[in-house]
Design a protein around this motif. Sequence first.
Motif, mmCIF file in Angstrom:
data_model
loop_
_atom_site.group_PDB
_atom_site.id
_atom_site.type_symbol
_atom_site.label_atom_id
_atom_site.label_comp_id
_atom_site.label_asym_id
_atom_site.label_seq_id
_atom_site.Cartn_x
_atom_site.Cartn_y
_atom_site.Cartn_z
ATOM 1 N N GLU A 59 1.101 -0.884 0.291
ATOM 2 C CA GLU A 59 -0.187 0.057 -0.335
ATOM 3 C C GLU A 59 1.067 1.610 -0.160
ATOM 4 O O GLU A 59 2.003 1.035 0.957
ATOM 5 C CB GLU A 59 -0.867 0.153 0.990
ATOM 6 N N ASN A 118 -4.384 5.466 -2.199
ATOM 7 C CA ASN A 118 -5.566 5.482 -1.510
ATOM 8 C C ASN A 118 -6.359 6.374 -2.020
ATOM 9 O O ASN A 118 -5.450 7.460 -2.968
ATOM 10 C CB ASN A 118 -5.525 6.134 0.342
ATOM 11 N N GLU A 150 -7.817 1.958 -3.254
ATOM 12 C CA GLU A 150 -8.443 1.918 -1.699
ATOM 13 C C GLU A 150 -9.483 2.957 -2.071
ATOM 14 O O GLU A 150 -8.958 4.381 -2.234
ATOM 15 C CB GLU A 150 -7.586 2.096 -1.298
ATOM 16 N N ASP A 180 -11.853 -0.089 2.396
ATOM 17 C CA ASP A 180 -10.515 -0.166 2.902
ATOM 18 C C ASP A 180 -11.820 0.255 4.366
ATOM 19 O O ASP A 180 -12.948 0.238 4.320
ATOM 20 C CB ASP A 180 -10.119 1.364 2.559
ATOM 21 N N LYS A 201 -10.871 -4.308 2.895
ATOM 22 C CA LYS A 201 -9.612 -4.206 4.069
ATOM 23 C C LYS A 201 -10.393 -3.728 5.637
ATOM 24 O O LYS A 201 -11.308 -3.270 5.550
ATOM 25 C CB LYS A 201 -9.007 -3.244 3.336
ATOM 26 N N GLU A 237 -6.641 -5.506 8.198
ATOM 27 C CA GLU A 237 -5.125 -4.207 8.407
ATOM 28 C C GLU A 237 -4.680 -3.949 9.644
ATOM 29 O O GLU A 237 -5.292 -5.003 10.346
ATOM 30 C CB GLU A 237 -4.713 -3.009 7.777
HETATM 31 MG MG MG Z 1 -5.237 2.530 2.846
#
Ligand code: MG
Length: 292
Positions: A59, A118, A150, A180, A201, A237
Amino acid sequence: RAHESHANGVCYYTEGMNNRVLERLTLERDLRMALSRDEFSLYFQPQFSSVENRIVGAEALLRWQHPQRGLLRPPEFISVAEETGLIVPLGEWIIGAACAEAARWRRDGHGAIAVAVNVSPAEVRRGGIPAVVRAALDRSGLPAHLLELELTETLMIDSSESVLSVMRELKNMGVKVALDDFGTGYSSLSYLRRFPVDTVKIDQSFVHTVVTQAEDASIVRSVIAMAHELGVEVIAEGVETPEQAAFLRRHHCDVLQGYLLGEPMVADAFRHQLDQPVHPLLQHFPHEPTHA
Ligand code: MG
Ligand code: C2E
Ligand code: MG
Ligand code: MG
């Protein structure tokens, strides 16, 4: 400037407000110059496949080397970037830089290592994301399936129709989409059916308590099971302990991300990680069963 002589309650309050306004204006001014001054960089945090026992992606996480304040993380400035519209050129830079770096991993012979980026709700709402992505892929030569964007749940609550069309455009290009911070919003599960999501996630807040709180353990287990039934991949995560990793692997979580597997690191350090034949942290859970 506030006057000492007016040091009553009202004046203190005003002074505090002025300071906040000033701070925010200063931040905005600094942000406007940061891109051209090359003060942004991307850190990369490994994503580790619990099935294949290797790094399968990273990421990209934004950092700002502020000339006076040092290294800043996104929560300290990203909302200002969003409110001022600076997120648009910044987001373009982020996607371009992430694709360029991932293309380099591929050129270095590391195989299919994906990069996750992101994207703020504000970026998606302003449109243009598909075109920005197209340009970044073309310029870098990165295959579309090695880029994952994400998005957050909030985005899907607010503006589902336009968001849906952006997601479809991305899907048509072959780009992956991840949800996310999964579990922090409302009616999360229905999104997996409504939106073309490849990955969820699971938010760190569930992962941190997965071995200490029975409810969170069952939530995580059912999210994994349900996502898999819908053909959606699951990333956890915020994995910090071997016990959390063991739990997640036992319940077939596909990919692990967190300080245990590696902190966000500068590009050079991540490339060095890719050079390691075996992930150094495998020693923490060598005997855990992988996917049946
Ligand atoms: Mg993220
Ligand atoms: P996120 O996408 O949920 O990213 C995960 C955050 O958790 C990152 O914080 C990461 O450094 C941190 N983290 C990773 N592993 C662990 C762990 O094991 N324990 C703990 N306690 N934390 C861990 P970071 O880098 O400060 O980023 C915060 C948020 O800022 C991100 O949350 C994301 O929403 C946003 N962000 C980061 N980079 C970008 C970007 O390039 N563009 C946009 N629009 N937003 C970004
Ligand atoms: Mg987030
Ligand atoms: Mg998150």
